[in-house]
Design a protein around this motif. Structure first.
Motif, PDB file in Angstrom:
ATOM      1  N   ASN A 135     -46.081  -2.889  30.442  1.00 10.99           N
ATOM      2  CA  ASN A 135     -47.364  -2.330  30.858  1.00 10.99           C
ATOM      3  C   ASN A 135     -48.105  -3.272  31.810  1.00 10.99           C
ATOM      4  OD1 ASN A 135     -47.041   0.007  29.349  1.00 10.99           O
ATOM      5  ND2 ASN A 135     -47.984  -0.873  27.531  1.00 10.99           N
ATOM      6  N   GLN A 136     -47.990  -4.586  31.570  1.00  8.31           N
ATOM      7  CA  GLN A 136     -48.637  -5.557  32.451  1.00  8.31           C
ATOM      8  C   GLN A 136     -48.058  -5.477  33.864  1.00  8.31           C
ATOM      9  OE1 GLN A 136     -48.019  -9.318  30.495  1.00  8.31           O
ATOM     10  NE2 GLN A 136     -49.752  -9.053  29.091  1.00  8.31           N
ATOM     11  N   LEU A 137     -46.737  -5.324  33.946  1.00 10.71           N
ATOM     12  CA  LEU A 137     -46.087  -5.221  35.255  1.00 10.71           C
ATOM     13  C   LEU A 137     -46.647  -4.051  36.049  1.00 10.71           C
ATOM     14  CD1 LEU A 137     -43.872  -5.822  37.377  1.00 10.71           C
ATOM     15  CD2 LEU A 137     -42.355  -4.341  36.027  1.00 10.71           C
ATOM     16  N   PHE A 138     -46.691  -2.876  35.425  1.00 10.48           N
ATOM     17  CA  PHE A 138     -47.137  -1.696  36.164  1.00 10.48           C
ATOM     18  C   PHE A 138     -48.641  -1.711  36.400  1.00 10.48           C
ATOM     19  CE2 PHE A 138     -42.922  -0.250  35.098  1.00 10.48           C
ATOM     20  CZ  PHE A 138     -42.565   0.420  36.261  1.00 10.48           C
ATOM     21  N   GLU A 139     -49.364  -2.435  35.579  1.00  9.25           N
ATOM     22  CA  GLU A 139     -50.796  -2.612  35.850  1.00  9.25           C
ATOM     23  C   GLU A 139     -50.972  -3.430  37.117  1.00  9.25           C
ATOM     24  OE1 GLU A 139     -54.526  -1.507  35.142  1.00  9.25           O
ATOM     25  OE2 GLU A 139     -52.841  -0.975  33.838  1.00  9.25           O
ATOM     26  N   VAL A 140     -50.122  -4.427  37.306  1.00 14.60           N
ATOM     27  CA  VAL A 140     -50.167  -5.244  38.522  1.00 14.60           C
ATOM     28  C   VAL A 140     -49.733  -4.415  39.731  1.00 14.60           C
ATOM     29  CG1 VAL A 140     -49.092  -7.197  39.717  1.00 14.60           C
ATOM     30  CG2 VAL A 140     -49.843  -7.450  37.350  1.00 14.60           C
ATOM     31  N   LEU A 141     -48.677  -3.610  39.565  1.00 15.85           N
ATOM     32  CA  LEU A 141     -48.157  -2.809  40.682  1.00 15.85           C
ATOM     33  C   LEU A 141     -49.154  -1.754  41.151  1.00 15.85           C
ATOM     34  CD1 LEU A 141     -44.414  -2.288  39.618  1.00 15.85           C
ATOM     35  CD2 LEU A 141     -45.339  -3.887  41.309  1.00 15.85           C
ATOM     36  N   ARG A 142     -50.093  -1.379  40.292  1.00 14.83           N
ATOM     37  CA  ARG A 142     -51.115  -0.410  40.700  1.00 14.83           C
ATOM     38  C   ARG A 142     -51.997  -0.955  41.820  1.00 14.83           C
ATOM     39  NH1 ARG A 142     -54.572   1.870  35.878  1.00 14.83           N
ATOM     40  NH2 ARG A 142     -55.530   2.917  37.653  1.00 14.83           N
ATOM     41  N   LYS A 143     -51.976  -2.271  42.046  1.00 11.69           N
ATOM     42  CA  LYS A 143     -52.793  -2.887  43.091  1.00 11.69           C
ATOM     43  C   LYS A 143     -52.109  -2.834  44.457  1.00 11.69           C
ATOM     44  CE  LYS A 143     -54.604  -6.147  39.656  1.00 11.69           C
ATOM     45  NZ  LYS A 143     -54.651  -7.573  39.238  1.00 11.69           N
ATOM     46  N   LEU A 144     -50.895  -2.296  44.507  1.00 12.68           N
ATOM     47  CA  LEU A 144     -50.180  -2.208  45.780  1.00 12.68           C
ATOM     48  C   LEU A 144     -50.889  -1.243  46.721  1.00 12.68           C
ATOM     49  CD1 LEU A 144     -46.480  -2.038  44.529  1.00 12.68           C
ATOM     50  CD2 LEU A 144     -47.484  -3.861  45.904  1.00 12.68           C
ATOM     51  N   PRO A 145     -50.669  -1.400  48.022  1.00 10.14           N
ATOM     52  CA  PRO A 145     -51.235  -0.445  48.988  1.00 10.14           C
ATOM     53  C   PRO A 145     -50.727   0.971  48.709  1.00 10.14           C
ATOM     54  CG  PRO A 145     -50.396  -2.409  50.105  1.00 10.14           C
ATOM     55  CD  PRO A 145     -49.952  -2.505  48.680  1.00 10.14           C
ATOM     56  N   ASP A 146     -51.448   1.974  49.209  1.00 13.11           N
ATOM     57  CA  ASP A 146     -51.140   3.362  48.903  1.00 13.11           C
ATOM     58  C   ASP A 146     -49.726   3.772  49.285  1.00 13.11           C
ATOM     59  OD1 ASP A 146     -53.570   3.697  47.815  1.00 13.11           O
ATOM     60  OD2 ASP A 146     -54.435   4.850  49.451  1.00 13.11           O
ATOM     61  N   GLU A 147     -49.186   3.189  50.377  1.00 15.03           N
ATOM     62  CA  GLU A 147     -47.846   3.610  50.798  1.00 15.03           C
ATOM     63  C   GLU A 147     -46.770   3.216  49.792  1.00 15.03           C
ATOM     64  OE1 GLU A 147     -48.929  -0.145  53.249  1.00 15.03           O
ATOM     65  OE2 GLU A 147     -49.888   1.716  52.577  1.00 15.03           O
TER      66      GLU A 147
END
Length: 482
Positions: free
Chosen positions: A176-188
């Motif tokens: 869950n921590q990993l995907f919480e971090v990945l949510r900060k990626l740019p929209d593309e």
């Protein structure tokens, strides 16, 4: 260089004497290379023995010592295409119980590692992928603090090739921590993130159409994955109608009869509402074969079965076809009853309604919210808990209009809510869709194939899609109770 010169001299001496005295760390790489180039098997074996002796001599964890073995193994792997040396290096790291520490240190320079070295890291990790995920999560949390930062190439390569379902089952918090971090990626990168999560969820849970869901031994509970599996698959809207039907028959993404039906429905609506390319619309005669094609598919695909009786008289598909004049189009209704079982006792599904009505489903899904459902699982024979049996789906939105729904399973998710949760409820057995009240029927609107809503004009497309809904429209779930 000097090492190469000494290596050649040692090689010549070895060729005459038949011995390999004098191999050192500095000379090992060149001697080993020459031995393989000239196919001197006995000398190659001596190099292998020397490498094993060096590894055996490491008695306590030392990053510098282990790094030498790992880097030499990498050189052999990249140039000679053999994993023999890598096996020795991995066994030594494992014997010293220093896998996590080594990987964490080694990945500090991950941006300078080749893909073959990244492959070696994954081989070293084996089933313990969490040690790689932990390093990546820590690094990405720093990299992505700068808004708009791109995902490092090495991170994307590792995440694409790691089996993240192993992380989910062994360390859910880290997952869950990993995907919480990945949510900060740019929209593309939102679509890539979602597909990564979807791929992981498919591995850690059986699909709703998988017969193993029904036939497996239930004495050992399977690992839990809380992502709803049918949502947001991509669909090529440039396909002709014939190509679409052919694709449905072979696509690995089409895992159930309802997904097949929804693919036809979504493609048809896209032509009308978005692309407006009426030339792609099927003729009335072509539309008439849809039912036969889907019925044939249900019979041919292993593990597929007819839809439940509960959908027989309630849901219809509205499909458009091109008139003979080639300009105007008309609509026809296809009832789901022809794809449904006629026997109630065969029904292993339930249709569950969202408590509240909704006229703008895609707008709702673009915001963080909770969807509350009342549902008592057949295996729950008695319950004294306060409130009603049910569950909550939490919307995880994004700016790019892509989303996912997660089943809430923790006690704190249900605090001050009207429903309580039972462990028998499983996300992988849910298929979420939307429906509009249509006279005495509910017209089905798919949420499974919405790739077009992730495009640059997503807001416009959402608006076009939502124009048809009435006040009585709502989310519904087809739930496999087996």
């Amino acid at each position: 260089g000097i090492n190469a010169e000494y290596g050649v001299r040692l090689f010549v001496d070895a060729a005459y004497s038949g011995t390999a005295e004098g191999i050192t760390r500095d000379l090992f790489r060149d001697i080993n290379k020459i031995a393989h180039v000239f196919k001197m098997t006995w000398l190659a074996e001596k190099c292998s023995e020397y490498f094993t002796e060096v590894a055996d001599a490491i008695k306590t964890p030392s990053y510098e010592e282990l790094l030498y073995s790992f880097e030499e193994a990498a050189h052999v792997f990249e140039n000679l295409k053999t994993k023999d040396y890598l096996t020795v290096a991995i066994k030594k790291i494992e014997a010293l119980k220093w896998k996590n520490q080594f990987i964490d240190k080694y990945l500090e320079n991950a941006d300078r590692l080749s893909t073959s070295k990244l492959d070696m890291v994954m081989e070293l990790a084996g089933s313990e992928v969490s040690c790689v995920v932990q390093s990546l999560t820590n690094q990405l949390s720093e990299v992505l603090k700068v808004q708009g930062s791109n995902l490092p190439v090495y991170s994307e390569y590792l995440l694409d090739n790691l089996d993240l379902s192993l992380c989910f089952t062994s360390n859910l918090t880290l997952f869950n921590q990993l995907f919480e971090v990945l949510r900060k990626l740019p929209d593309e990168k939102i679509r890539w993130t979602f597909e990564l999560m979807l791929k992981s969820s498919k591995k850690c849970e059986p699909a709703i159409s998988d017969p193993a869901v029904i036939d497996s031994d239930t004495s050992t509970p399977p690992s839990r994955c809380n992502i709803i599996p049918n949502l947001y698959h991509d669909l090529d809207f440039n396909m002709t109608f014939d190509e679409l039907l052919e694709w449905i028959f072979v696509s690995e993404d089409v895992t159930s009869p309802l997904l097949a039906i929804e693919a036809v429905l979504t493609w048809n609506r896209h032509i009308i509402l978005v692309s407006k390319n009426r030339a792609l619309l099927p003729s009335k005669d072509e539309i008439s074969i849809v039912s036969a094609k889907i019925t044939e598919l249900i019979k041919e695909r292993p593990g597929w079965s007819l839809l439940p009786t509960g959908l027989r008289r309630l849901y219809v598909l509205t499909l458009r076809f091109l008139e003979r004049n080639g300009y105007s189009y008309s609509s026809t209704l296809i009832e789901l009853s022809q794809f449904c079982s006629s026997r109630n006792e065969d029904c292993l599904f339930a249709v569950i309604e969202f408590l509240d009505t909704c006229t703008k489903p895609l707008t709702l899904l673009s915001k963080e919210a909770k969807l509350v459902f009342h549902f008592k699982h057949p295996s729950v024979t008695s319950c004294d808990l306060p409130g009603q049996c049910g569950f909550i789906l939490k919307i995880v939105p994004s700016e790019a209009a892509l989303w996912n729904l997660r089943l809430c399973t923790e006690n704190e998710d249900y605090r001050n809510e009207s429903v309580h949760f039972h462990e028998e409820i499983r996300a992988e057995k849910m298929h979420v869709f939307f429906s509009e009240t249509f006279y005495n029927y509910f017209d089905l609107f798919s949420l499974s194939w919405l790739g077009s809503f992730g495009s640059a004009d997503a807001s416009y497309r959402r608006g076009e899609w939502e124009k048809v809904f009435t006040k009585a429209s709502r989310f519904r779930i087809l739930y496999c109770t087996a």
